[in-house]
Design an enzyme around this catalytic site. Structure first.
Site, short mmCIF file in Angstrom:
data_model
loop_
_atom_site.label_atom_id
_atom_site.label_comp_id
_atom_site.label_asym_id
_atom_site.label_seq_id
_atom_site.Cartn_x
_atom_site.Cartn_y
_atom_site.Cartn_z
N ASP A 336 0.87 -1.17 0.00
CA ASP A 336 0.00 0.00 0.00
C ASP A 336 0.91 1.23 0.00
O ASP A 336 2.10 1.13 0.31
CB ASP A 336 -0.89 -0.03 1.24
CG ASP A 336 -1.69 1.24 1.42
OD1 ASP A 336 -2.30 1.70 0.44
OD2 ASP A 336 -1.66 1.80 2.53
N ASP A 537 -1.73 -0.88 5.94
CA ASP A 537 -1.99 -0.37 7.29
C ASP A 537 -3.45 -0.05 7.55
O ASP A 537 -3.86 0.08 8.70
CB ASP A 537 -1.18 0.91 7.54
CG ASP A 537 -1.72 2.10 6.75
OD1 ASP A 537 -1.88 1.96 5.52
OD2 ASP A 537 -1.97 3.14 7.36
N ASP A 541 -7.09 -1.97 3.30
CA ASP A 541 -6.13 -3.00 2.92
C ASP A 541 -6.52 -4.38 3.43
O ASP A 541 -6.00 -5.39 2.97
CB ASP A 541 -4.73 -2.66 3.45
CG ASP A 541 -4.21 -1.34 2.92
OD1 ASP A 541 -4.38 -1.08 1.72
OD2 ASP A 541 -3.65 -0.56 3.71
#
Length: 653
Positions: A336, A537, A541
């Site tokens: 990410d 995080d 996600d």
């Protein structure tokens, strides 16, 4: 009004209570009791205590740690299946029957602890998934022909229009029909900066409205919102992952049936031909001991548990031995962007003063920060922070005004200072020198903010999310993963994603992704035979983490759902640990294979000796325990600090 993010920035009180309850599950209590009793038994045994004392302690360990798997195994027998838990209990009882009560107790403790850890992980993940729905507010303000009414969000229907005031969370997915505001939608898309929303723009349930007022037409029912779909995807992907364990269970089933059948046959058949009862029972029990998979269990667990302990000392929490083994199978690492590769907080990266502006960089920053000081917009906070870090003093702002999506205006020392977007303050189009600066900043992935003094453009500020830890460690971590094909999966805009990818050395970039798009990307790679590790995080996600071969969460700012869905957590957010833990896992898997070879050789040799020769019980126990000690000590090698340093040097190649 400051919008807090309790469910993302820190574990909520409800989740903290759920985690506390997880450690008091029945499986945990029974495992703890069995472990304590086993420890007391060891003390009594090696201290030369009376045999009745340590026998009683070990047998109490058998009961507390073995009754649940034993009962579950008996229940499974009703369904004509023989699971490995029942086999372990039977092997432990067999060991006790011929005096090897310590050996059986060790088996009981290992399996009790394993079951407890699995129960805790399952409980916490389930609680966190349910807690995700708390992101969406319970009530919304619905507009009717007669005025406003407060209703439960679950009663909203497609076509309803809701009013979203400053600081409120949006109650439903929909489209803005009136108003303008900046919306923090990091929980859904992962974007680090609030997004300007006006008529026609899509908004999502659970995202936080800024300082403007929005009227939103509902486009999806409560159970169809993006947040609700995230919950469904996490549960679906987690269930799919569990099915990959079926092959292992089939192997265990066959081994269990084979061992029990062989033990019974070794006892019954000789008796049918007139063999002596005591000698036959002794041979069958010897077979039960030497064929017991104690060495196999220890062949697998010590290397993986040692690797887990070593990784934990260096800031990586790996949730199970199965995960520790899976990490080494990684072939692609997907990251990410916001909060993972970057800090997740906007900062002033560049200050450009226009020719003939009559101010220098410090004065330009001071004017902009003074005007932005009353604002609570993240970009404004970034400007104020930059001034504080540069030691620039702020001056009082008079006649302050803020327009969502446009910027701020204030009088500083009698002069009118405006700070805002190029589209509204000038500098976005035309031939003015500001246009070239704005274009260059935006192409570099920065957000351009122009400053106007008494109606005249005087400078441009470039604001961007910064690479984590100054960037050097992040770049080094990506470089160490070149053999694992690093890629970027982000909900941020393609321009910012591409600029960051170039900076860190990633060539495969997928931007503008919603949570389901990340899941699709991961599943597509998995369908090609890749083993994907997803590092992230945020709540957005979590579905991709659950769908990936392994999921890794950033520990400091990770959301509750990301932390609980992930298979591993980087406690100190140090990305250098990602390639290191992959390398450590591969070393652990290598030791597991070596240990299994040693254990299989000993077990096979002892079983053949017992079946076709006359294996004395003392030699059988010695060989069995000897192989257990060998593989145990070999696995503990990964506890050394040198093992982690070697993993850091080896990286994820």
């Amino acid at each position: 009004m400051t919008v807090t993010e309790p469910s993302v920035a820190a574990p909520s009180a409800r989740v903290r209570r759920a985690r506390s309850r997880a450690w008091w599950l029945p499986e945990v209590r029974w495992a703890a009791a069995a472990t304590v009793l086993f420890g007391l038994g060891l003390i009594a045994y090696f201290a030369g205590g009376p045999s009745w004392l340590w026998w009683a302690l070990f047998l109490a360990c058998y009961v507390t740690g073995g009754w649940e798997p034993g009962w579950a195994g008996l229940q499974a027998l009703r369904d004509k299946t023989l699971d490995v838990d029942l086999l372990m209990v039977a092997a432990a009882i067999g060991a006790a029957a011929i005096g090897q009560v310590l050996d059986g107790g060790l088996l009981i403790v290992i399996f009790a602890i394993s079951g407890a850890l699995e129960a805790v992980a399952t409980h916490r993940t389930a609680e966190s998934v349910r807690g995700l729905l708390d992101l969406a507010p319970e009530h919304a303000t619905r507009l009717t022909e007669t005025g406003e009414e407060s209703v439960e969000t679950t009663t909203l229907r497609v076509g309803d229009v809701i009013l979203v005031r400053p600081g409120e969370r949006i109650g439903a997915d929909g489209a803005v029909v009136d108003g303008a505001s900046d919306v923090d939608q990091a929980t859904i898309t992962g974007e680090g900066l609030p997004v300007a929303k006006s008529a026609g723009d899509e908004v999502f349930a659970g995202t936080a409205n800024g300082t403007g007022v929005l009227r939103v037409r509902v486009s999806r029912l409560a159970h169809e919102t993006v947040v609700a779909r995230i919950v469904a995807m996490v549960e679906e992907a987690s269930a799919t992952k569990a099915k990959t364990q079926l092959f292992i269970e089939r192997i265990e089933q066959r081994y269990s049936v084979g061992m029990v059948t062989a033990t019974v046959a070794l006892f019954v058949i000789p008796l049918l031909f007139g063999a002596e009862l005591q000698a036959t029972l002794l041979r069958a029990m010897t077979f039960m001991i030497v064929a017991s998979p104690c060495a196999v269990v220890l062949a697998t667990m010590p290397p993986l548990l040692s690797a887990m302990a070593n990784a934990g000392r260096h800031g990586v929490l790996v949730k199970s031995a199965v995960v520790m083994e899976q990490l080494g199978q990684t072939t692609r690492v997907a990251f990410d962007k916001t909060g993972t590769l970057t800090e997740g907080t906007p900062r002033v990266a560049e200050i450009r003063v226009l020719p003939g502006a009559g101010v220098d960089e410090a004065e330009l920053l001071g004017l902009a920060a003074s005007a932005e000081n009353p604002s609570e917009h993240p970009l404004g906070r970034a400007v104020v922070t930059a001034a504080a870090e540069a030691g620039v003093s702020l001056r009082p702002a008079a006649e302050f005004a803020s327009a969502p999506g446009r910027g701020v205006k204030a009088q500083i020392d009698g002069r009118v200072v405006e700070v805002g977007s190029p589209a509204h303050l000038g500098g976005a189009t035309g031939t003015h020198p500001t246009v070239a600066i704005v274009t260059a900043l935006e192409q570099a992935g920065r957000t351009a903010v122009v400053v106007r003094l008494d109606g005249r453009l005087v400078g441009v500020l470039g604001i961007a999310d910064q690479l984590r830890d100054g960037g050097a460690d992040t770049v080094a971590a990506i470089a160490a993963l070149t053999g694992a094909g690093p890629l970027l999966l982000t909900g941020d805009n393609p321009r910012a994603a591409a600029a960051l990818a170039i900076e860190v050395g990633i060539t495969d970039v997928r931007a503008g992704l919603l949570p389901e798009d990340k899941v699709d990307a991961v599943r597509a790679l998995e369908a090609q035979g890749q083993r994907v590790m997803l590092v992230g995080d945020g709540v957005n996600d979590a579905p991709a983490m659950a769908a990936a071969h392994t999921g890794v969460a950033m520990g400091r700012a990770g959301s509750d759902l990301a932390l609980d869905t992930a298979d591993a957590v980087i406690v100190r957010d140090e990305l250098a640990t990602v390639p290191a833990v992959i390398a450590l896992s591969r070393r652990a898997r290598g030791l597991v294979i070596a240990n299994l070879a040693v254990a299989a050789t000993f077990i096979t040799g002892l079983v053949i000796w017992d079946l076709f020769g006359d294996l004395p019980l003392p030699l059988g126990v010695l060989g069995h325990e000897g192989s257990t000690v060998i593989v145990g000590l070999n696995g503990l090698r990964l506890l050394r600090a040198a093992a982690w340093q070697r993993a850091l040097r080896g990286g994820g190649r």
